[in-house]
Design an enzyme around this catalytic site. Structure first.
Site, PDB file in Angstrom:
ATOM      1  N   ARG A 128       0.789  -1.220   0.000  1.00  0.00           N
ATOM      2  CA  ARG A 128       0.000   0.000   0.000  1.00  0.00           C
ATOM      3  C   ARG A 128       0.834   1.290   0.000  1.00  0.00           C
ATOM      4  O   ARG A 128       0.590   2.189  -0.794  1.00  0.00           O
ATOM      5  CB  ARG A 128      -0.938   0.020   1.226  1.00  0.00           C
ATOM      6  N   ARG A 147      17.741  -5.949   5.894  1.00  0.00           N
ATOM      7  CA  ARG A 147      18.918  -6.604   6.467  1.00  0.00           C
ATOM      8  C   ARG A 147      19.316  -7.826   5.644  1.00  0.00           C
ATOM      9  O   ARG A 147      20.426  -8.331   5.778  1.00  0.00           O
ATOM     10  CB  ARG A 147      18.630  -6.995   7.909  1.00  0.00           C
ATOM     11  N   HIS A 178      10.169   0.770  16.205  1.00  0.00           N
ATOM     12  CA  HIS A 178       9.914   2.092  15.643  1.00  0.00           C
ATOM     13  C   HIS A 178      10.806   3.168  16.261  1.00  0.00           C
ATOM     14  O   HIS A 178      11.445   3.946  15.554  1.00  0.00           O
ATOM     15  CB  HIS A 178       8.442   2.483  15.845  1.00  0.00           C
ATOM     16  N   LYS A 235       2.219   3.242  12.211  1.00  0.00           N
ATOM     17  CA  LYS A 235       1.662   3.470  13.534  1.00  0.00           C
ATOM     18  C   LYS A 235       1.914   2.238  14.412  1.00  0.00           C
ATOM     19  O   LYS A 235       2.068   1.133  13.909  1.00  0.00           O
ATOM     20  CB  LYS A 235       0.172   3.808  13.434  1.00  0.00           C
ATOM     21  N   THR A 273      -9.687  -0.226   6.949  1.00  0.00           N
ATOM     22  CA  THR A 273      -8.778  -0.668   5.882  1.00  0.00           C
ATOM     23  C   THR A 273      -9.493  -0.829   4.538  1.00  0.00           C
ATOM     24  O   THR A 273      -9.373  -1.869   3.882  1.00  0.00           O
ATOM     25  CB  THR A 273      -8.125  -2.014   6.271  1.00  0.00           C
TER      26      THR A 273
END
Length: 328
Positions: free
Chosen positions: A20, A39, A80, A98, A256
């Site tokens: 998205r 990674r 985060h 989020k 969503t």
């Protein structure tokens, strides 16, 4: 910025980004997606090829590049803060999935860091950037269901594969941080910032030491109640219903919706049932556009974004403090 377009790097090859957010970044006329880092070198190469950009091995290597103005960070929830802070210290604007952080204090620290360096920091909390929520508020303001008395909201998903990061509490954070913040944020949006936590129940799985689901009861100082459900052990639900003195209003696919989805507002009164079909909207594109504009100039929206992020983190902490944890 030295380029006429905002040059983005992507830190992590998470599914939400690939499906998205990265397509929305690529589609924005003021953004170039320069590189994708993982990674895993093979994964970085595979996804970078799919989006026509450069592959980078390692997150630090991406942040060290001079040809990147901003980064999108879709790493797992509990990572985060580490990478948002690292990106801000390298002088990059940040769009992060989020929630921004798991606590109010850490959220405030990161916002202060971004402000002190003149950088844009935004959560990729796309659901409220869909026009359907403004349509709901318009109906409410116009008295379509009378005076609001309560809100019921739910976001639940079926169980994921055994190795999914949501089941790793030190990485994915469990159901409250990953899923529960959707109905919590809807309650803040509709009922305002003064919500009090009446109670909460969290189902905690002993084997994986993770919260699988929960229910939360909130109230405004005036006694308007929010009854919220969330979890990752249910049939799919993504909806909220507002109950008023003369009717109720229900919105399905509240959190969503696909870009092609035509939202349906169902308004039920004593003798009538009215369905309003709304235009489709692109919530990811809307948020990305706002981010790009904010990076170019102060659009006046950042302060609101930051205030909402702090309110959300504070509410999550108060829910956790008030919750009765039920082992399962």
């Amino acid at each position: 910025m030295s380029s006429s377009r905002l040059r983005f790097g992507v830190l992590g090859a998470a599914d939400i980004g690939l499906r998205r957010t990265i397509p929305a970044l690529i589609a924005d006329p003021d953004i170039d997606v320069t590189a994708i880092a993982s990674r895993d070198a093979a994964k970085a190469a595979r996804f970078a090829e799919g989006f026509g950009c450069e592959a980078v091995t390692g997150y630090d290597a991406l942040l060290s590049r001079d040809d990147i103005d901003a980064v999108y960070i879709p790493v797992p929830v509990m990572l985060h803060t580490e990478w948002v802070e690292a990106a801000l210290l390298r002088g990059k604007h940040v769009l992060v999935e989020k929630p921004l952080a798991a606590t109010r204090s850490r959220t405030e620290e990161l916002i202060d860091l971004a402000r002190s360096r003149g950088l844009v920091l935004m959560e990729n909390f796309t659901s409220l950037h869909h026009a359907q929520h403004a349509a709901v508020m318009k109906q409410l303001d116009e008295g379509a269901i009378g005076e609001l008395r309560s809100l019921s909201a739910a976001f639940t998903i079926p169980p994921k594969a055994e190795g999914d990061i949501r089941y790793q509490p030190d990485v994915g954070g469990g159901a409250l941080l990953d899923i529960g913040i959707y109905p919590l944020r809807a309650a803040l949006h509709i009922l305002g910032p003064e919500l009090q936590v009446v109670g909460a129940v969290l189902r905690h799985e002993r084997r994986r030491d993770v919260v699988l689901s929960g229910h939360v009861l909130l109230t405004t100082p005036q006694g308007v109640v929010a009854d919220l459900a969330f979890g990752m052990e249910h049939a799919y639900r993504a909806e909220y219903t507002l109950y008023g003195t003369t009717g109720r209003l229900r919105l399905d696919r509240a959190f969503t919706p696909p870009e092609t989805h035509l939202p349906r507002l169902e308004i039920t009164r004593q003798d009538t049932n009215e369905v309003l079909t709304l235009p489709a909207d692109a919530q990811f594109a809307n948020l990305v556009r706002q981010f790009a504009l904010s990076a170019r100039r102060d659009t006046g929206q950042l302060a609101r974004h930051h205030a909402d992020a702090v309110l959300q983190a504070d509410l999550v902490e108060r829910v956790m403090d008030a919750a009765r944890v039920c082992p399962c």
